[in-house]
Scaffold this active site. Structure first.
Site, PDB file in Angstrom:
ATOM      1  N   HIS A  50      37.061  36.124  30.349  1.00 33.98           N
ATOM      2  CA  HIS A  50      37.011  34.845  31.078  1.00 33.98           C
ATOM      3  C   HIS A  50      36.543  33.729  30.139  1.00 33.98           C
ATOM      4  O   HIS A  50      37.095  32.632  30.142  1.00 33.98           O
ATOM      5  CB  HIS A  50      36.025  34.920  32.250  1.00 33.98           C
ATOM      6  CG  HIS A  50      36.406  35.856  33.354  1.00 33.98           C
ATOM      7  ND1 HIS A  50      35.550  36.813  33.852  1.00 33.98           N
ATOM      8  CD2 HIS A  50      37.552  35.974  34.077  1.00 33.98           C
ATOM      9  CE1 HIS A  50      36.139  37.470  34.841  1.00 33.98           C
ATOM     10  NE2 HIS A  50      37.363  36.996  34.989  1.00 33.98           N
ATOM     11  N   LYS A  85      36.372  41.229  49.623  1.00 35.62           N
ATOM     12  CA  LYS A  85      36.309  42.093  48.445  1.00 35.62           C
ATOM     13  C   LYS A  85      34.915  42.690  48.274  1.00 35.62           C
ATOM     14  O   LYS A  85      34.735  43.605  47.480  1.00 35.62           O
ATOM     15  CB  LYS A  85      36.665  41.279  47.190  1.00 35.62           C
ATOM     16  CG  LYS A  85      38.075  41.518  46.648  1.00 35.62           C
ATOM     17  CD  LYS A  85      38.184  40.890  45.262  1.00 35.62           C
ATOM     18  CE  LYS A  85      39.517  41.145  44.589  1.00 35.62           C
ATOM     19  NZ  LYS A  85      39.603  40.464  43.277  1.00 35.62           N
ATOM     20  N   ARG A 145      46.875  39.041  31.242  1.00 35.67           N
ATOM     21  CA  ARG A 145      46.494  40.177  30.399  1.00 35.67           C
ATOM     22  C   ARG A 145      47.738  41.000  30.109  1.00 35.67           C
ATOM     23  O   ARG A 145      48.499  40.679  29.227  1.00 35.67           O
ATOM     24  CB  ARG A 145      45.415  41.013  31.101  1.00 35.67           C
ATOM     25  CG  ARG A 145      44.064  40.379  31.023  1.00 35.67           C
ATOM     26  CD  ARG A 145      43.065  41.002  31.935  1.00 35.67           C
ATOM     27  NE  ARG A 145      43.378  40.705  33.329  1.00 35.67           N
ATOM     28  CZ  ARG A 145      42.577  40.931  34.337  1.00 35.67           C
ATOM     29  NH1 ARG A 145      41.425  41.509  34.130  1.00 35.67           N
ATOM     30  NH2 ARG A 145      42.915  40.617  35.554  1.00 35.67           N
ATOM     31  N   SER A 147      36.655  42.811  34.923  1.00 35.30           N
ATOM     32  CA  SER A 147      35.341  42.862  35.595  1.00 35.30           C
ATOM     33  C   SER A 147      35.117  44.198  36.295  1.00 35.30           C
ATOM     34  O   SER A 147      34.028  44.762  36.273  1.00 35.30           O
ATOM     35  CB  SER A 147      35.226  41.745  36.629  1.00 35.30           C
ATOM     36  OG  SER A 147      35.341  40.486  36.023  1.00 35.30           O
TER      37      SER A 147
HETATM   38  P1  ADP Z   1      40.928  37.431  40.408  1.00 31.26           P
HETATM   39  O1  ADP Z   1      40.256  37.976  41.644  1.00 31.26           O
HETATM   40  O2  ADP Z   1      41.607  36.112  40.618  1.00 31.26           O
HETATM   41  O3  ADP Z   1      41.787  38.426  39.661  1.00 31.26           O
HETATM   42  P2  ADP Z   1      39.177  37.566  38.103  1.00 31.26           P
HETATM   43  O4  ADP Z   1      37.791  37.043  38.026  1.00 31.26           O
HETATM   44  O5  ADP Z   1      39.373  39.021  37.902  1.00 31.26           O
HETATM   45  O6  ADP Z   1      39.691  37.064  39.500  1.00 31.26           O
HETATM   46  O7  ADP Z   1      40.109  36.807  37.068  1.00 31.26           O
HETATM   47  C1  ADP Z   1      40.217  35.406  37.048  1.00 31.26           C
HETATM   48  C2  ADP Z   1      41.314  34.997  36.088  1.00 31.26           C
HETATM   49  O8  ADP Z   1      40.958  35.369  34.766  1.00 31.26           O
HETATM   50  C3  ADP Z   1      42.673  35.651  36.337  1.00 31.26           C
HETATM   51  O9  ADP Z   1      43.677  34.717  36.004  1.00 31.26           O
HETATM   52  C4  ADP Z   1      42.698  36.805  35.371  1.00 31.26           C
HETATM   53  O10 ADP Z   1      44.004  37.184  35.022  1.00 31.26           O
HETATM   54  C5  ADP Z   1      41.953  36.189  34.201  1.00 31.26           C
HETATM   55  N1  ADP Z   1      41.330  37.200  33.344  1.00 31.26           N
HETATM   56  C6  ADP Z   1      40.389  38.104  33.690  1.00 31.26           C
HETATM   57  N2  ADP Z   1      40.047  38.870  32.632  1.00 31.26           N
HETATM   58  C7  ADP Z   1      40.814  38.438  31.587  1.00 31.26           C
HETATM   59  C8  ADP Z   1      40.961  38.858  30.223  1.00 31.26           C
HETATM   60  N3  ADP Z   1      40.275  39.875  29.725  1.00 31.26           N
HETATM   61  N4  ADP Z   1      41.870  38.193  29.458  1.00 31.26           N
HETATM   62  C9  ADP Z   1      42.588  37.189  29.985  1.00 31.26           C
HETATM   63  N5  ADP Z   1      42.512  36.753  31.247  1.00 31.26           N
HETATM   64  C10 ADP Z   1      41.633  37.370  32.046  1.00 31.26           C
END
Ligand code: ADP
Length: 169
Positions: free
Chosen positions: A17, A41, A95, A133
């Site tokens: 992030h 969630k 990703r 996460s």
């Molecule tokens: P969501 O519930 O929207 O998936 P996340 O907190 O998991 O929420 O992710 C928020 C955003 O950050 C999403 O666009 C996700 O694809 C991106 N993201 C999460 N981890 C990574 C990573 N390691 N590399 C690139 N983008 C990421």
């Protein structure tokens, strides 16, 4: 002023992030980090904890880049949240191929709801791309070392929450 909205659950904020946030600061004057309340969630960290973590981690970045970073909890429709904060673009991280299908549908439907807001995809640096996460929590729960996946303060919060692992007995 160009405003971007980077939405997510951030449960917890990872170095993946942070990499996307840092790249996004180049594109906008104000970056709004939308923290999804996501009651369904059942997030591991409370909304207040997630917001505080993001604020703490982004403070120095904001000073360094000159981009204003605002943390904004939201529970409504993403496109409405984007309108509320005056965002010209929604920023998402991509990703693997697995992310693509879902994001593709989201863009298609959001475009019908409001064609004036673009979605921009950014890719994290290779070493951060695999970080998720959900897996960070799983590894931390089992006593693994997640220091390469999250900022030090978040690593400390995870350790505090899960405590030391006792095997056997
Ligand atoms: P969501 O519930 O929207 O998936 P996340 O907190 O998991 O929420 O992710 C928020 C955003 O950050 C999403 O666009 C996700 O694809 C991106 N993201 C999460 N981890 C990574 C990573 N390691 N590399 C690139 N983008 C990421």
């Amino acid at each position: 002023m160009r405003i971007g909205l980077y939405p997510g659950t951030f449960d917890p904020l990872t170095l993946g992030h942070m990499d996307i946030i840092s790249r996004a600061t180049v594109l906008v004057d104000r970056l709004v980090i939308g923290v999804a309340i996501n009651r369904d969630k059942g997030p591991f960290f409370s909304l207040e904890e997630r917001v505080a973590m993001i604020e703490a981690e982004c403070e120095a970045l904001s000073v360094r880049t000159g981009t204003e970073i605002v943390v904004h909890p939201f529970e409504n429709l993403l496109i409405d949240c984007a309108r509320d904060v005056g965002a010209a673009m929604i920023i998402r991280g991509l990703r693997a191929v697995a992310d693509f299908e879902y994001e593709y549908q989201m863009v298609g439907m959001n475009r019908v709801l409001d064609s004036s807001i673009e979605t921009v995809f950014l890719m994290a640096e290779a070493r951060y791309q695999a970080i998720a996460s959900r897996l960070v929590k799983e590894i931390a729960r089992l006593g693994g070392d997640v220091s390469k996946f999250v900022p030090p303060r978040i690593n400390a919060s995870l350790r505090e929450r899960f405590g030391p692992v006792t095997v056997g007995v």
